[in-house]
Scaffold this motif. Sequence first.
Motif, PDB file in Angstrom:
ATOM      1  N   ASP A 139      -0.975   5.175  -5.449  1.00  0.00           N
ATOM      2  CA  ASP A 139      -1.664   3.972  -5.976  1.00  0.00           C
ATOM      3  C   ASP A 139      -1.734   2.868  -6.749  1.00  0.00           C
ATOM      4  N   ALA A 140      -0.274   2.986  -7.280  1.00  0.00           N
ATOM      5  CA  ALA A 140       0.568   1.595  -7.880  1.00  0.00           C
ATOM      6  C   ALA A 140       1.444   0.849  -6.573  1.00  0.00           C
ATOM      7  N   GLY A 141       1.099   1.890  -4.885  1.00  0.00           N
ATOM      8  CA  GLY A 141       1.407   1.326  -3.912  1.00  0.00           C
ATOM      9  C   GLY A 141       3.293   1.570  -3.773  1.00  0.00           C
ATOM     10  N   LEU A 142       3.415   2.525  -3.744  1.00  0.00           N
ATOM     11  CA  LEU A 142       4.924   2.997  -4.131  1.00  0.00           C
ATOM     12  C   LEU A 142       5.293   4.287  -3.022  1.00  0.00           C
ATOM     13  N   VAL A 143       5.968   4.620  -2.294  1.00  0.00           N
ATOM     14  CA  VAL A 143       6.299   5.398  -1.207  1.00  0.00           C
ATOM     15  C   VAL A 143       6.278   6.647  -2.165  1.00  0.00           C
ATOM     16  N   ALA A 144       5.947   7.584  -1.696  1.00  0.00           N
ATOM     17  CA  ALA A 144       6.212   8.978  -3.121  1.00  0.00           C
ATOM     18  C   ALA A 144       6.830   9.671  -2.066  1.00  0.00           C
ATOM     19  N   VAL A 145       8.267  10.210  -2.230  1.00  0.00           N
ATOM     20  CA  VAL A 145       8.826  10.607  -1.296  1.00  0.00           C
ATOM     21  C   VAL A 145       9.149  12.383  -2.491  1.00  0.00           C
ATOM     22  N   HIS A 187       0.789  -1.149  -0.006  1.00  0.00           N
ATOM     23  CA  HIS A 187      -0.392   0.405  -0.211  1.00  0.00           C
ATOM     24  C   HIS A 187       0.741   0.921  -0.072  1.00  0.00           C
ATOM     25  N   GLY A 188       0.743   2.070  -1.115  1.00  0.00           N
ATOM     26  CA  GLY A 188       1.579   3.567  -0.776  1.00  0.00           C
ATOM     27  C   GLY A 188       1.077   4.176  -0.238  1.00  0.00           C
ATOM     28  N   LEU A 189       2.037   5.580  -0.313  1.00  0.00           N
ATOM     29  CA  LEU A 189       1.193   7.277   0.690  1.00  0.00           C
ATOM     30  C   LEU A 189       2.629   7.946   0.201  1.00  0.00           C
ATOM     31  N   THR A 190       2.483   9.437   0.766  1.00  0.00           N
ATOM     32  CA  THR A 190       3.652  10.197   0.004  1.00  0.00           C
ATOM     33  C   THR A 190       3.831  10.902   0.990  1.00  0.00           C
ATOM     34  N   VAL A 191       4.837  11.308   1.390  1.00  0.00           N
ATOM     35  CA  VAL A 191       5.752  11.951   2.155  1.00  0.00           C
ATOM     36  C   VAL A 191       5.716  13.057   1.325  1.00  0.00           C
ATOM     37  N   TRP A 192       5.597  13.721   1.783  1.00  0.00           N
ATOM     38  CA  TRP A 192       5.819  15.704   1.218  1.00  0.00           C
ATOM     39  C   TRP A 192       6.907  16.158   2.253  1.00  0.00           C
ATOM     40  N   LEU A 193       8.170  16.542   1.628  1.00  0.00           N
ATOM     41  CA  LEU A 193       8.612  17.830   2.718  1.00  0.00           C
ATOM     42  C   LEU A 193       8.673  19.296   1.618  1.00  0.00           C
TER      43      LEU A 193
END
Length: 658
Positions: free
Chosen positions: A554-560, A483-489
């Motif tokens: 949505d594709a299951g990656l962690v977007a940093v 399950h992916g998510l986004t970490v926005w710095l």
Amino acid sequence: MHRIIRRDAGSRHGRGRCHPRHRARRHSCRRPDLRSRHGGPQERGLLLVSQLLRLATAGSVDDGKSTLIGRLLYDSKTVFEDQLEAIERTSRERGEAHTNLALLTDGLRAEREQGITIDVAYRYFATPRRTFIIADTPGHIQYTRNMVTGASTADLAMILIDARAGALEQTRRHAFLASLLGVPHLILCVNKMDLVDWSRERFDEICQEFRQFATKLDVHDLTFVPISALHGDNVVHGSASMPWYDGPSLLHHLDDVHVASDRNLIDARFPVQYVIRSHEFRGYAGTVAGGVFRPGDQVMVLPSGFTSTVEEIWGPGGAPADHAFPPESVVMRLSSELDVGRGDVICRPGNRPHATRHIDAMVCWLTEQSALSPGARYVIQHTTRTMRTSVRQLDYRLDVNTLHRDEHAERLQLNEIGRVQLHTQQPLLFDPYRRNRNTGSFILVDETTNNTVAAGMIIQPHQPNPDVVAHPETIGRADRASHGLTVWLTGLSGAGKSTVAAELQRMFVAAGRPAYLLDGDNLRKGLNADLGFGPGDRAENVRRVAEVARLFADAGLVAVVSLMSPSRTARNAARETHEDAGLPFVEVFVDTPLEVCEARDPKGLYSRARAGDVVALTGIDDPYEPPESPNLVLRPDDGTPEAMAIKVLTYLTSRLRS
């Protein structure tokens, strides 16, 4: 001329006395009592719709709008005696040859000194056939927003033209605004005919010119009347100086214009404003916004979708009513005990308003303290409902002089009008403005200052490009291996965002979790290479990165994401993009002080900005808006980039477990 004094809620004076010649028939100065003349509620409701006429003046500066209203009040014998004496005295002191009737409406000191109208002034008067509410709106371009305010509720607009000058730029602007605001009736008053020797040829020339311009507008009823507001010709009475004009006077036309059919009596709409509760009673108070309601009608409450029956209706004063029409304020009781609150809409089950979070609208920007730009967030007030909304896109800015659309506009400033796409926090229950002005209009309020910043008209639910058809998804998030998510710095240049983000990506990958770093500088070499650093391009930069991050998550990656993203509204829009898709979004504020960032200066931007070689650098020339409620804050005393990355991982672990 008789001087009749009439108490009126719209007067600036709280006192007044009838002229002695009219004391014996003082009742003639009062508004007619609808209840005494018409017995049934239906007749009273229809009379309410047809008898009251709201009108607004429009036109350029010095075309005589205030003088015309003063003449209407004076010749219809609805002027306070002390008011008339005051303006006669002021006119004499100024050495004016005639009594300046414009002083009846220009009440501000600045208005009288400059001889222009600044604020919207409302005046009330009545004839035996009709009651009038007049909005005297300013003609100066600086106060276009005031004209929009005055005309927004008008049934008819009187557009004045100086017969010597013809239709000016501001005349066309006001005519277009009246059309945009859905004013159904326009009267073109060609004023100052006495200064062109009452020329029929000049009147016909102006009418022909304006007809050609009106073909570009949505105008259904256009009337032309030659007048002289100063002398009263064709205002209340006919004119002996213009025997070639065989039409009615202005007041006669205002008395006869049919406005009852302008109200929407088809789409039943009742926005609930207040719930009246007692031990044995539950009623819903509000103003009917459309259609007709009767006891026994089947109705539906939105957004819940529950249905019921109208049990009873109480009109103004608490009297039972057989019908409820717009714009009556009533209390309605339903036969079922439903959960109904402020902002809900009572309608017919087979005739419901639109319900969507995405709308296309025209907005007029009303403030000079800020500008509208994509990504901005506001509070939208629509009927009796209030919620948050964000500007997804500015489609174009409209030149109200040429009707040209500037599709490259990046913002709207004071008095400018444009088409925007709005995304609301909850579904909006509305009808298009052209169908119902009550349920199709709204205002935008700044969350910080609580000031009204824009007035808007809903065009339609936002329609995606018909040539773009989304392909149905065959794999859902539950089918992914992770399950992916986004970490926005976010933070200033030199704050250390990219260093922490790179370390964070390395730790995710080392732990067997697929991750990808979206760095702002790297993306500007490819995906966003076409964007500059203006406000509009910055917002578009954030929007594109947010869309890419959402796809990765949505594709299951962690977007940093490592992106300066100085605009708070743009970052909030990025969060909404993820929340709408049900994806986690974690905002990390790398809170490094400016002096520390400037001491580091890894790209040399700060030194170049101080030398004047770089302009619009965030933190120096352009502002940075720190997050109000970030999920996590990193500061220099948190240690090395590795220690900061571990702090982020610790937070994510605790959040995902909970």
